[in-house]
Write an enzyme that holds these catalytic residues in place. Structure first.
Site, mmCIF file in Angstrom:
data_model
loop_
_atom_site.group_PDB
_atom_site.id
_atom_site.type_symbol
_atom_site.label_atom_id
_atom_site.label_comp_id
_atom_site.label_asym_id
_atom_site.label_seq_id
_atom_site.Cartn_x
_atom_site.Cartn_y
_atom_site.Cartn_z
ATOM 1 N N TYR A 12 -29.726 70.343 -19.774
ATOM 2 C CA TYR A 12 -28.637 70.473 -19.554
ATOM 3 C C TYR A 12 -28.040 72.267 -20.440
ATOM 4 C CZ TYR A 12 -28.372 68.267 -24.404
ATOM 5 O OH TYR A 12 -28.142 67.839 -26.191
ATOM 6 N N CYS A 42 -25.455 21.263 -20.017
ATOM 7 C CA CYS A 42 -24.542 20.350 -20.548
ATOM 8 C C CYS A 42 -25.205 19.590 -19.187
ATOM 9 C CB CYS A 42 -22.802 20.386 -19.824
ATOM 10 S SG CYS A 42 -22.825 18.763 -18.828
ATOM 11 N N GLU A 53 -19.424 69.335 -17.256
ATOM 12 C CA GLU A 53 -20.842 68.639 -17.271
ATOM 13 C C GLU A 53 -20.868 66.993 -17.929
ATOM 14 O OE1 GLU A 53 -23.471 70.289 -19.068
ATOM 15 O OE2 GLU A 53 -23.151 72.598 -18.657
ATOM 16 N N CYS A 106 -20.718 18.371 -24.398
ATOM 17 C CA CYS A 106 -20.205 19.112 -23.326
ATOM 18 C C CYS A 106 -18.457 19.223 -23.374
ATOM 19 C CB CYS A 106 -20.052 19.595 -21.555
ATOM 20 S SG CYS A 106 -19.890 20.061 -20.666
#
Ligand code: 5U1
Length: 694
Positions: free
Chosen positions: A224, A431, A113, A413
């Site tokens: 489970y 920018c 599992e 930038c």
């Protein structure tokens, strides 16, 4: 009446439970969302009208009960176990050898599992109805989180078929990866703290004291194991139990299976490992369980861990490393994204050196500095990200102060030097050098050439990629310098690099017609209109309609480029945000250079006097047009009203003089009504125009 209501309530509950089962267990939905919601609302209404019909396990409880204060402690009659761990194949070999020796079975079968990375919980059902759910806690007792668990739609509130008198089911509550990503993206966009990882997301959501908050979180459950069982005889193997749990209505991972021998187990481990990133949830390994219960009993336990089961772990998805520098990257749309360069670290099976910090808010929240030890997370195909800083490990100077200052996003930038701006209420900084910035080149070229902009036929994305990558084009103005030979050479180089040189070219036949057509299309695009050119420049939020209004208002490009924010705000439909964006765009020297280059290359348009109807019978009045008009377009109506002196605006406010409402007018009309504004229909507008335009 109540009898009829009771019957309807029962019918609705059954239909909604069936729909849940079809959706969550069979993955085969039978109801549209809208129908599901409608039935849920009807049920809620009936329960409100008939309190005697309420039931703690009604599908309506999924929305979350009222907060309860604190969680009660619940004892686990059958303790919740932990698992022994293995990291190496040899440990798995020893595990199997031990079992083979002690059971005397030379080839025992194992249930295999995935090991889900969430929060272990135990669900208790009595006579088929959910009665309680608790966290693992220390294994002997945990916290009663029933009200929160009831909100998880994949947890059945009533079991299907023949249910035992008592059934405890153990499993994992998780937050699926896609939901986790979506949640965090939205949280970041709102400037809120994102969740560190899906596991934290699941744990934090389940431990909310207000179940209504848990109900908003995208949680799921997978079963489970069993705890206490009364009134049922179990199948002889664990894998058959998982199949039975699925029939009862519990989700069981689609990845479970059976395997034999060390090679079978290791093969499963590798196969799941290869698909780990593609699974819908995080897993931290796989679990091997001896399948036959009689063999499990023979193996027994050591302290809290069964000797018949083993967790085989994968490499961790979170690791610690140190930050070497903090950098920023400018994306195609100008978005400035901060990231860190780190000492290489092995995480989630690969070595990473970079991790994203997403945005300035996240930078401020995490306060990542050079030299910091950080936890990075890599999961699925998402970019590795910094989850947190280990503050205790921050390098300090002799006076105990941090050695490095907090990181600040640059105001220029890094790619083109234009201003970086972050608008109020926005998380992303951008920018402003849209036309010039290399990072935004491809995007701006594609937009520039598009049909509603300069309409350059044949200039598709593939050519733009190649033109930019091979250095033929730096800004949109460079397009006008390209020759047929340039295009042919560019395509040849691109084909050679991609290994896609056509047979005809290899045979020496070079097609040129397409390049001639493209050069001709570029030539034709030179004769344009001011509104198209304005739209083509790709100024954020200047769509076709605003471009048209700007063109009409200013008449020519130069006065528009010279206009400050105040002047721009006078333009109908241009609010303060758009005014700022336009002004900042034209302030960038690089953007101005590109415009000059376009003009020098021969791009031209007709210019005229500004068309600002400042004086007229409607001077000083602000009009909003909403909905569709039968006799003319909204643009035309706007232009005619402006010609009479009106200012046409896109949004309704107290300052609006009147609203013209056409067909299917929506929220603007509603707002106008709310504000008690004068509302005109189309006949009234037509009569008015006819009267004044004579
Ligand atoms: N898949 C799976 N995860 N997990 C965790 N099975 C499983 N079994 C566990 C745990 C703690 O314990 C059993 C041995 C009951």
């Amino acid at each position: 009446m109540s009898k009829k209501a009771a019957a309807r309530v029962a019918e609705l509950r059954q239909a909604l439970e069936d729909a849940n089962y079809r959706y969550y267990i069979l993955d085969d939905p039978n109801l549209a969302d809208i129908e599901y919601d409608r039935m849920l609302r009807e049920l809620a209404d009936l329960e409100a009208a008939h309190p005697e019909l309420r039931d703690p396990n009604s599908p309506t409880v999924r929305v979350g009960a009222a907060p309860s204060g604190k969680f009660a402690t619940v004892a686990h009659d059958v303790p919740m176990l932990s698992l022994g761990n293995a990291f190496e194949d040899d440990e798995v070999r020893e595990f199997v050898a031990r079992i083979e020796k002690e059971t005397g079975d030379g080839a025992p079968m194992f249930s295999v599992e995935p090991k889900l990375d969430g929060l272990a919980i135990s669900l208790r059902y009595e006579q088929g109805a959910f009665v309680r759910g608790a966290t693992r806690g220390d294994g002997s007792s945990g916290e009663d989180v029933s009200a929160n668990l009831r909100t998880i739609r994949s947890i059945p509130l009533r079991l299907r078929g023949k249910a035992p008198a008592v059934l405890e089911v153990r499993g994992e509550v998780i937050m699926p990866n896609a939901d986790f990503e979506r949640w965090n993206e939205a949280a970041r966009a709102r400037g809120e703290k994102p969740m560190a990882n899906p596991r934290n997301g699941a744990a934090g959501s389940l431990r909310q004291l207000d179940p209504r908050i848990t109900a908003q979180r995208p949680l799921a459950f997978y079963a489970y194991a069993l705890g206490q069982v009364e009134g049922a005889s179990l199948p002889p193997t664990h894998s058959q139990t998982l199949a039975w749990l699925r029939e009862l209505g519990f989700p069981v991972s689609a990845e479970v299976g059976v395997a034999q021998g060390v090679d079978g187990l290791l093969d499963y481990y590798r196969r799941i490992g290869e698909r780990r990133d593609a699974l819908p949830y995080d897993i931290d390994g796989v679990v091997y369980k001896l399948d036959r219960y009689d063999q499990q009993r023979a193996m027994g336990f050591v302290s809290r861990a069964p000797r018949w089961a083993l967790a085989h772990k994968f490499p961790a998805q979170e690791e610690a490393t140190t930050v070497e520098s903090v950098e920023v990257n400018v994306g195609r749309t100008g978005a400035v994204t901060p990231w860190v360069l780190m000492t290489p670290v092995h995480v989630g099976g690969v070595t990473v050196t970079r991790a994203t910090l997403h945005n300035a808010d996240q930078v401020a929240r995490l306060d990542v500095r050079v030299g910091d030890t950080v936890i990075v997370r890599r999961a699925g195909d998402v970019i590795p990200e910094v989850v947190r800083v280990v503050e205790e490990k921050r390098p300090l100077d002799r006076r105990g102060k941090p050695l490095h200052p907090p990181f600040q996003l640059p105001d220029k930038c890094p790619d083109c030097g234009s201003a970086v701006e972050r608008e109020e209420g926005e998380v992303v900084a951008r920018c402003t050098g849209g036309l010039f910035c290399p990072a935004q080149r491809k995007q701006s070229l594609f937009h520039f050439g598009s049909r509603r902009a300069m309409d350059i036929e044949g200039l598709g994305e593939r050519f733009i990629e190649a033109l930019v990558d091979l250095g033929y084009v730096h800004t949109v103005a460079d397009l006008y310098r390209l020759t047929v030979d340039d295009f042919i050479a560019m395509k040849q180089r691109a084909d050679e690099m991609a290994g896609t040189v056509p047979e005809t070219v290899k045979a020496g036949k070079i097609a040129t017609r397409w390049a001639e057509n493209l050069v001709a299309a570029i030539e034709v695009s030179k004769a344009s209109s001011l509104e198209r050119v304005l739209y083509a420049l790709g100024i954020r939020d200047v769509g076709e309609s605003t471009a048209k209004t700007l063109a009409r208002h200013f008449g020519a490009l130069d006065p528009l480029m010279a206009a400050d924010e105040e002047a721009l705000k006078q333009v109908p439909d241009v609010g303060p945000v758009v005014a700022r964006r336009i002004a900042h765009f034209f302030e960038q020297p690089h953007n101005r250079e590109v415009i000059a280059a376009l003009r020098a290359a021969g791009v031209h348009w007709k210019e005229g006097p500004p068309r600002r109807a400042t004086e007229g019978p409607l001077s000083g009045q602000t009009v909003v047009l909403t909905g569709g008009l039968a006799s003319m377009s909204r643009d035309e109506a706007g232009a005619r009203l402006e010609a009479l002196g009106a200012k046409v605006s896109g949004s309704v406010s107290k300052k609006t003089s009147f609203v013209v409402a056409g067909e299917a007018a929506g929220s603007k009309l509603a707002k106008a009504r709310e504000l008690g504004l004068d509302i005109w229909d189309e006949p009234r507008l037509l009569a008015y125009l006819a009267e004044l335009e004579r």
